[in-house]
Design a protein around this motif. Structure first.
Motif, mmCIF file in Angstrom:
data_model
loop_
_atom_site.group_PDB
_atom_site.id
_atom_site.type_symbol
_atom_site.label_atom_id
_atom_site.label_comp_id
_atom_site.label_asym_id
_atom_site.label_seq_id
_atom_site.Cartn_x
_atom_site.Cartn_y
_atom_site.Cartn_z
ATOM 1 N N GLU A 20 0.993 -1.139 -0.028
ATOM 2 C CA GLU A 20 0.026 0.022 -0.074
ATOM 3 C C GLU A 20 0.929 1.133 -0.059
ATOM 4 O O GLU A 20 1.679 1.343 0.878
ATOM 5 N N PRO A 21 0.378 2.205 -0.788
ATOM 6 C CA PRO A 21 1.467 3.546 -0.755
ATOM 7 C C PRO A 21 0.920 4.220 0.619
ATOM 8 O O PRO A 21 -0.073 4.340 0.908
ATOM 9 N N ASP A 22 2.061 4.754 1.423
ATOM 10 C CA ASP A 22 1.758 5.112 2.539
ATOM 11 C C ASP A 22 1.296 6.740 2.615
ATOM 12 O O ASP A 22 0.513 7.125 3.286
ATOM 13 N N ALA A 23 1.665 7.211 1.266
ATOM 14 C CA ALA A 23 1.148 8.664 1.077
ATOM 15 C C ALA A 23 1.637 8.923 -0.303
ATOM 16 O O ALA A 23 2.643 8.233 -1.048
ATOM 17 N N ASP A 24 0.954 9.719 -1.081
ATOM 18 C CA ASP A 24 1.385 10.019 -2.503
ATOM 19 C C ASP A 24 2.949 10.638 -2.376
ATOM 20 O O ASP A 24 3.183 11.389 -1.364
ATOM 21 N N TRP A 25 3.449 10.312 -3.652
ATOM 22 C CA TRP A 25 4.786 11.079 -3.992
ATOM 23 C C TRP A 25 4.810 11.584 -5.169
ATOM 24 O O TRP A 25 4.997 11.046 -6.391
ATOM 25 N N PRO A 26 3.990 12.872 -5.490
ATOM 26 C CA PRO A 26 3.241 13.109 -6.571
ATOM 27 C C PRO A 26 4.288 14.113 -7.653
ATOM 28 O O PRO A 26 4.114 14.273 -8.762
ATOM 29 N N GLN A 27 5.640 14.243 -7.308
ATOM 30 C CA GLN A 27 6.620 14.961 -7.963
ATOM 31 C C GLN A 27 8.010 14.944 -7.232
ATOM 32 O O GLN A 27 8.346 14.143 -6.355
ATOM 33 N N TRP A 28 9.035 15.462 -8.051
ATOM 34 C CA TRP A 28 10.307 15.458 -7.698
ATOM 35 C C TRP A 28 10.322 16.007 -6.078
ATOM 36 O O TRP A 28 9.853 16.924 -5.774
ATOM 37 N N HIS A 29 11.032 15.189 -5.444
ATOM 38 C CA HIS A 29 11.300 15.660 -3.958
ATOM 39 C C HIS A 29 9.852 15.330 -3.163
ATOM 40 O O HIS A 29 10.067 15.820 -1.975
ATOM 41 N N GLY A 30 8.735 14.823 -3.608
ATOM 42 C CA GLY A 30 7.751 14.536 -2.806
ATOM 43 C C GLY A 30 6.742 15.817 -2.586
ATOM 44 O O GLY A 30 6.834 16.764 -3.197
ATOM 45 N N PRO A 31 5.793 15.514 -1.841
ATOM 46 C CA PRO A 31 4.866 16.511 -1.502
ATOM 47 C C PRO A 31 5.524 18.129 -0.749
ATOM 48 O O PRO A 31 6.438 18.015 -0.309
ATOM 49 N N ASN A 32 4.965 19.129 -1.823
ATOM 50 C CA ASN A 32 5.529 20.291 -1.634
ATOM 51 C C ASN A 32 7.220 20.482 -1.815
ATOM 52 O O ASN A 32 7.592 21.432 -1.278
ATOM 53 N N ARG A 33 7.720 19.480 -2.459
ATOM 54 C CA ARG A 33 8.819 19.338 -2.635
ATOM 55 C C ARG A 33 9.980 19.413 -1.457
ATOM 56 O O ARG A 33 11.006 20.103 -1.444
ATOM 57 N N ALA A 34 9.473 19.012 -0.504
ATOM 58 C CA ALA A 34 10.142 19.019 0.931
ATOM 59 C C ALA A 34 10.928 17.883 1.288
ATOM 60 O O ALA A 34 11.666 18.008 2.360
ATOM 61 N N VAL A 68 4.291 8.781 -7.549
ATOM 62 C CA VAL A 68 3.032 7.736 -7.262
ATOM 63 C C VAL A 68 1.950 8.609 -6.714
ATOM 64 O O VAL A 68 2.156 9.555 -5.696
ATOM 65 N N VAL A 69 0.776 8.455 -6.999
ATOM 66 C CA VAL A 69 -0.570 9.124 -6.622
ATOM 67 C C VAL A 69 -1.567 8.016 -6.590
ATOM 68 O O VAL A 69 -1.959 7.479 -7.683
ATOM 69 N N GLY A 70 -2.084 7.751 -5.242
ATOM 70 C CA GLY A 70 -3.040 6.828 -5.349
ATOM 71 C C GLY A 70 -2.337 5.248 -5.606
ATOM 72 O O GLY A 70 -1.424 5.086 -5.087
ATOM 73 N N LYS A 71 -3.295 4.527 -6.552
ATOM 74 C CA LYS A 71 -2.687 3.333 -6.948
ATOM 75 C C LYS A 71 -2.058 3.428 -8.282
ATOM 76 O O LYS A 71 -2.015 2.361 -9.107
ATOM 77 N N SER A 119 13.867 13.722 -16.052
ATOM 78 C CA SER A 119 13.200 14.346 -14.953
ATOM 79 C C SER A 119 12.131 13.399 -14.427
ATOM 80 O O SER A 119 11.968 12.302 -14.855
ATOM 81 N N THR A 120 11.459 14.009 -13.500
ATOM 82 C CA THR A 120 10.388 13.383 -12.839
ATOM 83 C C THR A 120 9.116 13.747 -13.161
ATOM 84 O O THR A 120 8.910 15.126 -13.105
ATOM 85 N N PRO A 121 8.199 12.906 -13.655
ATOM 86 C CA PRO A 121 6.607 13.356 -13.641
ATOM 87 C C PRO A 121 6.052 14.091 -12.610
ATOM 88 O O PRO A 121 6.434 13.975 -11.372
ATOM 89 N N THR A 122 5.448 15.411 -12.901
ATOM 90 C CA THR A 122 4.600 15.875 -11.823
ATOM 91 C C THR A 122 3.223 15.787 -12.064
ATOM 92 O O THR A 122 2.442 15.921 -13.046
ATOM 93 N N VAL A 123 2.472 15.247 -11.042
ATOM 94 C CA VAL A 123 1.118 14.969 -10.934
ATOM 95 C C VAL A 123 0.329 15.938 -10.111
ATOM 96 O O VAL A 123 0.507 16.112 -8.775
ATOM 97 N N HIS A 124 -0.670 16.633 -10.898
ATOM 98 C CA HIS A 124 -1.309 17.745 -10.050
ATOM 99 C C HIS A 124 -2.824 17.805 -10.496
ATOM 100 O O HIS A 124 -2.842 18.013 -11.641
ATOM 101 N N ASP A 125 -3.802 17.782 -9.878
ATOM 102 C CA ASP A 125 -5.315 17.981 -10.236
ATOM 103 C C ASP A 125 -5.372 17.131 -11.451
ATOM 104 O O ASP A 125 -6.039 17.716 -12.393
#
Length: 352
Positions: A20-34, A68-71, A119-125
């Protein structure tokens, strides 16, 4: 040992080791690029044979990361037969089976280490934004893979291709998407993220490999862009260049992303080392706090916390540096097998 506070991802094989994904990793450096992975259940040791592999999926060459976003898992690659193409793949998280694939023709002639996208894909909206090694920018429907809009940087903006190909990962800033396009009078560009309309162009420098960074300083919304020639501060709304600090980079390898922490802006490169800047309350008048070869990084963007940066130095392994003074607090933690060009992405875990 201090090394245990970090997770170092070595992408030797494209595999997933969790059900199971514990949380989304939607972009380079993860959520908010943090660079923070919210998983707090990671083991401190692995079996001698390595962690169990849930699935493997052969894909083409490339050096980029995954989102990674959702499944769903999003990644880019390159194929050379029957035709040379870059691809954006959407895979099922549980099985690795392809859900959709979008491909487009490319020609990697002249690109060193031309294995594939960087590069890493960016998933948003419910959209996926990708930027290929030859300056192809796409916005795709995240569910179907259908093209919503696209730009060919070379054909439309006279984009120059760096020696090792473009590596910038698209950055979402409100209703804009930002990329280091490397175009004519358009090293940095902003597009409407929904329509693809050009909103502004900025900077005349040659392109490098890092991604733009958005910070707020007082009331100023600032984009920081590090090129092979300067560290730039750009107004996020208009694209106006507010300031530039010379920081010439050998072979153009401005790779790591700038980091902003505790009032200090920091970048570092392989040959000439680091520079730390302080801005005034209006995000102007950059002042050099320290610079030099005491710390020389290559590809791994620094982690920051409590006034310190944790960096992968070319000679001394993992290094902790006091950001405001440049004082080295500790070093010598070896986390990369490559002694000449050490690299391993650094990520905080939820338990610190």
């Amino acid at each position: 040992m201090l090394c245990r506070a970090f997770v170092c991802f070595l992408a030797c094989a494209f595999c997933v080791a969790a059900a199971e994904p514990d949380a989304d990793w939607p972009q380079w450096h993860g959520p908010n690029r943090a660079s923070v992975w919210s998983n707090s259940k990671l083991p401190t040791t692995f079996p001698e044979a390595g962690p169990p592999v849930r699935w493997r999926r052969p894909i083409g060459g490339g050096y980029g990361g995954i989102a990674v976003v959702g499944k769903r898992v999003y990644v880019m690659d390159r194929q050379t037969k029957p035709a040379e193409v870059e691809r954006v793949l959407c895979l099922d998280f549980d099985t690795g089976k392809p859900i959709w694939v979008h491909q487009y023709p490319v020609n990697y002639k002249g690109v060193d280490y031309g294995n594939g996208p960087r590069s890493t894909p960016t998933v948003h909206d419910s959209k996926v934004y990708t930027f290929g090694a030859k300056a192809n920018l796409f916005c795709l429907d995240a569910i179907t893979g259908k093209v919503i809009w696209q730009h060919d940087g070379v054909a439309e903006f006279k984009s120059k291709i760096p020696m090792w190909g473009h590596a910038c990962s698209p950055l979402i800033d409100g209703e804009k998407v930002l990329v280091q396009m490397g175009g004519e009078d358009a090293c940095l560009m902003a597009f409407d993220r929904t329509t693809g309309k050009v909103l502004w162009r900025s900077l005349t420098d040659e392109p490098g490999y890092s991604s733009p960074v958005r910070i707020d300083v007082g009331k100023q919304k600032l984009v920081v862009m590090w090129t092979p020639e300067h560290v730039h501060g750009v107004d996020a709304e208009t694209g106006e260049r507010l300031w530039s600090v010379p920081h010439k980079v050998t072979y153009g390898v401005s790779i790591v992303d700038p980091v902003w922490h505790d009032g200090v802006l920091f970048v570092s490169e392989y040959w000439n080392g680091s520079i730390a800047l302080q801005l005034d309350e209006r995000a102007r008048n950059p002042k050099v706090l320290w610079d030099g070869k005491r710390l020389r990084m290559l590809m791994a963007t620094a982690l920051v916390r409590d006034g310190h940066a944790y960096c992968l130095d070319r000679e001394n392994g993992l290094v902790c540096v006091e950001l405001r003074t440049g004082k080295i607090k500790w070093d010598g933690c070896r986390i990369s097998y490559d002694k000449r060009n050490p690299h391993a992405p650094l990520t905080w875990t939820a338990d610190g």
